[in-house]
Design an enzyme around this catalytic site. Sequence first.
Site, PDB file in Angstrom:
ATOM      1  N   GLU A  84      10.358   3.182   3.897  1.00  0.00           N
ATOM      2  CA  GLU A  84       8.487   3.271   3.898  1.00  0.00           C
ATOM      3  C   GLU A  84       8.177   3.314   6.069  1.00  0.00           C
ATOM      4  OE1 GLU A  84       5.824   2.815   1.057  1.00  0.00           O
ATOM      5  OE2 GLU A  84       4.710   4.808   1.887  1.00  0.00           O
ATOM      6  N   ARG A 101      -4.624  -4.282 -15.974  1.00  0.00           N
ATOM      7  CA  ARG A 101      -3.683  -3.684 -15.630  1.00  0.00           C
ATOM      8  C   ARG A 101      -2.285  -2.656 -16.060  1.00  0.00           C
ATOM      9  NH1 ARG A 101      -5.784  -7.383 -11.459  1.00  0.00           N
ATOM     10  NH2 ARG A 101      -3.473  -9.174 -12.715  1.00  0.00           N
ATOM     11  N   LYS A 116      10.887  -1.111  -2.031  1.00  0.00           N
ATOM     12  CA  LYS A 116      10.408   0.004  -1.628  1.00  0.00           C
ATOM     13  C   LYS A 116      10.068  -0.995  -0.339  1.00  0.00           C
ATOM     14  CE  LYS A 116       6.240   0.946  -1.579  1.00  0.00           C
ATOM     15  NZ  LYS A 116       4.836   1.296  -1.905  1.00  0.00           N
ATOM     16  N   LYS A 163      11.342   7.541   2.909  1.00  0.00           N
ATOM     17  CA  LYS A 163       9.498   7.412   2.583  1.00  0.00           C
ATOM     18  C   LYS A 163       8.552   8.156   3.733  1.00  0.00           C
ATOM     19  CE  LYS A 163       5.834   6.877  -0.730  1.00  0.00           C
ATOM     20  NZ  LYS A 163       5.254   5.719  -1.767  1.00  0.00           N
TER      21      LYS A 163
HETATM   22  P1  13P Z   1      -0.195   7.197  -1.269  1.00  0.00           P
HETATM   23  O1  13P Z   1       0.368   8.381  -1.947  1.00  0.00           O
HETATM   24  O2  13P Z   1      -1.088   6.488  -2.750  1.00  0.00           O
HETATM   25  O3  13P Z   1      -0.251   6.803  -0.193  1.00  0.00           O
HETATM   26  O4  13P Z   1       0.779   5.863  -2.008  1.00  0.00           O
HETATM   27  C1  13P Z   1       2.157   5.850  -2.108  1.00  0.00           C
HETATM   28  C2  13P Z   1       2.623   4.863  -1.950  1.00  0.00           C
HETATM   29  O5  13P Z   1       2.932   4.086  -2.134  1.00  0.00           O
HETATM   30  C3  13P Z   1       2.556   3.755  -0.163  1.00  0.00           C
HETATM   31  O6  13P Z   1       3.317   3.174   0.129  1.00  0.00           O
END
Ligand code: 13P
Length: 340
Positions: A178, A47, A137, A220
Amino acid sequence: MSIQIELQSTIAELVVTGKGILAADESHPTMAKRFKAINIESTEESRRAYRSLLLTTPDLNEFISGVILFEETLGQQADNGMPLPKVVADQGIVPGIKVDKGTLPMANAPGDLITQGLDGLADRLAGYKEQGARFAKWREVYSIGVHNPTQLGIEANAEVLARYAAICQSLGIVPIVEPEVLLDGDHSIERCLEVTEAVQHAVFHALHRHRVELEFIVLKASMIVPGKDAQRKAVPDEIAEKTLKQLRRSVPAAVPGINFLSGGQTPEEATANLNALNALAGNSPWQLSFSYGRALQQPVLQTWQGNPENIKAAQTALYKRAKLNGAARYGNYSAGMEKE
Ligand code: 13P
């Protein structure tokens, strides 16, 4: 620096014309899944090597203003020994951190999920900030079904997002908010619009109740698209038209930026949809950008294959994808550019 000035300068660096966010914050199980697809074992070292590849990509800052990191990455180093958050910051890219602890089924709302991680969040955030993170986030997840999401689920998830956002701002950390409406299912694009509108309406209501300053958040968002098994597919122009309609109904003009997730769209679809959105938006009050995980990283993983000899080519693949999405920020992308 006062908290207000911290929030202001982070937003100013994050929400920039022509740029977007790279989401590189996969949890251990998700990273294991992505690596398995290219036959690599997910270990702390694999990773580290992979994220180091991503974050040392030359000139990434031309199209990327922020990177969302996973907790483990904050404490890891590039091959030359430099801490990875510093590698990011030295390029003029803002380092951020995913702070939620994933989802669990919600009691008494069958089919709905609720995100964990509020307990002790302020302390964790203070530690992440010391390690260089300037934004965070948190993701809530909604599946569309005949009876889902429920009203109870919508309200509880909104409350959690708002509590998270308020805690972040109190510490001078910009929250990415998000609420992801999932692509899974055979629902129509109209049903996606209906659900997303209800979800975002509840989220902004909760943000208001918790006195979150909308000027210092990034939304988001998921695009308005038909379920991945739906009979009727949609072209980018329809996705853009419906997504803008929904955003205009739900998102106050004070929000500076909306950065879409890719959510299982192919890299090409995600770029074409973002392009159509910007081409149609006119002078919308928000910057419409990307915060893609898979849509930026898929070609990188496929090129890299865990082989150090492929690092340069993999970085070229990331740069190319970022550049195409940078063009889509202006509505200047065309499918022909994929071959250049
Ligand atoms: P994806 O663009 O692969 O959906 O991932 C974005 C993300 O951070 C989801 O929380």
